[in-house]
Design a protein around this motif. Sequence first.
Motif, mmCIF file in Angstrom:
data_model
loop_
_atom_site.group_PDB
_atom_site.id
_atom_site.type_symbol
_atom_site.label_atom_id
_atom_site.label_comp_id
_atom_site.label_asym_id
_atom_site.label_seq_id
_atom_site.Cartn_x
_atom_site.Cartn_y
_atom_site.Cartn_z
ATOM 1 N N UNK A 69 0.800 -1.202 -0.069
ATOM 2 C CA UNK A 69 -0.053 0.031 0.015
ATOM 3 C C UNK A 69 0.705 1.390 -0.073
ATOM 4 N N UNK A 70 2.012 1.351 0.860
ATOM 5 C CA UNK A 70 2.917 2.377 0.600
ATOM 6 C C UNK A 70 3.224 2.429 -0.828
ATOM 7 N N UNK A 71 3.910 1.468 -1.526
ATOM 8 C CA UNK A 71 4.300 1.520 -2.635
ATOM 9 C C UNK A 71 3.422 2.363 -3.692
ATOM 10 N N UNK A 72 2.055 1.546 -3.656
ATOM 11 C CA UNK A 72 1.134 2.158 -4.511
ATOM 12 C C UNK A 72 0.667 3.564 -4.254
ATOM 13 N N UNK A 73 0.529 4.189 -2.961
ATOM 14 C CA UNK A 73 -0.031 5.302 -2.729
ATOM 15 C C UNK A 73 0.844 6.530 -3.248
ATOM 16 N N UNK A 74 2.320 6.081 -3.002
ATOM 17 C CA UNK A 74 3.368 7.415 -3.012
ATOM 18 C C UNK A 74 3.461 7.408 -4.671
ATOM 19 N N UNK A 75 3.384 8.593 -5.163
ATOM 20 C CA UNK A 75 3.616 8.920 -6.412
ATOM 21 C C UNK A 75 5.025 8.987 -6.687
ATOM 22 N N UNK A 76 5.320 8.031 -8.016
ATOM 23 C CA UNK A 76 6.771 7.974 -8.427
ATOM 24 C C UNK A 76 7.199 8.436 -9.756
ATOM 25 N N UNK A 77 8.446 8.915 -9.679
ATOM 26 C CA UNK A 77 9.101 9.273 -11.086
ATOM 27 C C UNK A 77 10.035 7.949 -11.540
ATOM 28 N N UNK A 78 10.181 7.718 -12.744
ATOM 29 C CA UNK A 78 11.007 6.426 -12.892
ATOM 30 C C UNK A 78 12.345 7.042 -13.778
ATOM 31 N N UNK A 79 13.186 6.399 -13.778
ATOM 32 C CA UNK A 79 14.560 6.719 -14.422
ATOM 33 C C UNK A 79 15.164 5.448 -14.841
ATOM 34 N N UNK A 80 15.054 5.225 -16.484
ATOM 35 C CA UNK A 80 15.293 3.774 -16.585
ATOM 36 C C UNK A 80 14.807 2.607 -15.929
ATOM 37 N N UNK A 81 13.422 2.714 -15.649
ATOM 38 C CA UNK A 81 12.845 1.765 -15.066
ATOM 39 C C UNK A 81 12.960 1.699 -13.446
ATOM 40 N N UNK B 39 18.602 14.435 -15.111
ATOM 41 C CA UNK B 39 17.796 13.410 -15.890
ATOM 42 C C UNK B 39 16.254 13.728 -15.914
ATOM 43 N N UNK B 40 16.030 14.383 -14.726
ATOM 44 C CA UNK B 40 14.566 14.735 -14.448
ATOM 45 C C UNK B 40 14.248 15.829 -15.309
ATOM 46 N N UNK B 41 15.309 16.815 -15.584
ATOM 47 C CA UNK B 41 14.970 18.106 -16.349
ATOM 48 C C UNK B 41 15.062 17.347 -18.014
ATOM 49 N N UNK B 42 15.871 16.560 -18.227
ATOM 50 C CA UNK B 42 15.960 16.358 -19.680
ATOM 51 C C UNK B 42 14.674 15.632 -19.941
ATOM 52 N N UNK B 43 13.853 14.880 -19.253
ATOM 53 C CA UNK B 43 12.573 14.191 -19.272
ATOM 54 C C UNK B 43 11.406 15.212 -19.113
ATOM 55 N N UNK B 44 11.692 16.459 -18.968
ATOM 56 C CA UNK B 44 10.543 17.500 -18.783
ATOM 57 C C UNK B 44 10.199 17.848 -17.534
ATOM 58 N N UNK B 45 10.848 17.270 -16.492
ATOM 59 C CA UNK B 45 10.283 17.599 -15.086
ATOM 60 C C UNK B 45 11.291 18.032 -14.214
ATOM 61 N N UNK B 46 11.257 18.050 -12.970
ATOM 62 C CA UNK B 46 12.344 18.420 -12.064
ATOM 63 C C UNK B 46 12.374 17.869 -10.949
#
Length: 234
Positions: A7-19, A83-90
């Motif tokens: 439930x902790x893993x699902x609830x929390x919003x995650x970003x991804x880098x190379x999987x 890497x976050x910036x390159x993917x359009x985020x921060x």
Amino acid sequence: MYKNETSIKKREKKNHLLGIPFSNIDLQTALNLVGEILDQTIHSNLFFINAHCINTSYSNIEYKKALQKASIIFPDGSGVSYACKMLGGSLTENLNGTDLFPHFCSLFSEKNKSIYLLGAKPGTVERLEEWIENHYPSLNVVGKQHGYFPDSKTDAIIDQINQSGADILFVAFGVPKQEIWISQNEHKLNTILNIAVGGLFDFYGKNVSRAPFFMRKLGIEWIWRLIQEPTRMW
Ligand code: UDP
């Protein structure tokens, strides 16, 4: 995996880098998350990733799996930020283990949780324990063990950790050994939270000095470490 951990893993919003999933959150949210894990006894692994970790996970499948199954991954350093910036985020905040350690010490002593220190060279772990006694006298260090033992001793060390009654285990063997070790042995450990911390014991055990604050803020502490230990770090 434990039910609450899912439930902790699902609830929390995650970003991804190379999987590799990671929590893109600020320091206070990160500490609240760790506090919740302890309050609810959600057996969890906490890892940190920087650019070197992401490169390593590309070629080391066992390490990649350990990262993918961890409950929490915090981002560390300028590589993840770029890497976050390159993917359009921060990147919300650089959450590296060494900066977080004093916050963890406060949180764990407030919550009356005990810790076990596993890793680094003989002598370093004793100096780290002294540092903790001096700075966080109410934090209960229930055991320690250096990180240079043969595989044949792993089960005996896990017994020691369990007998100590530690709530939190810090493991400092370096990437990727520490994450793979935790992932292979988590089912035998009674600890609530296992945290992989790389060179952290050396910083607080005074083997290696931290970079000046501006370098840490820019996420370029690796340049300082390269200057200090050029052969090994290169
Ligand atoms: N280490 C250990 N056992 C080993 C190999 C390494 O305890 O078999 C320790 C080493 O003494 C050092 C830490 O692991 O304290 C690795 O630090 P490093 O800065 O290389 O880790 P990184 O953060 O770069 O992964």
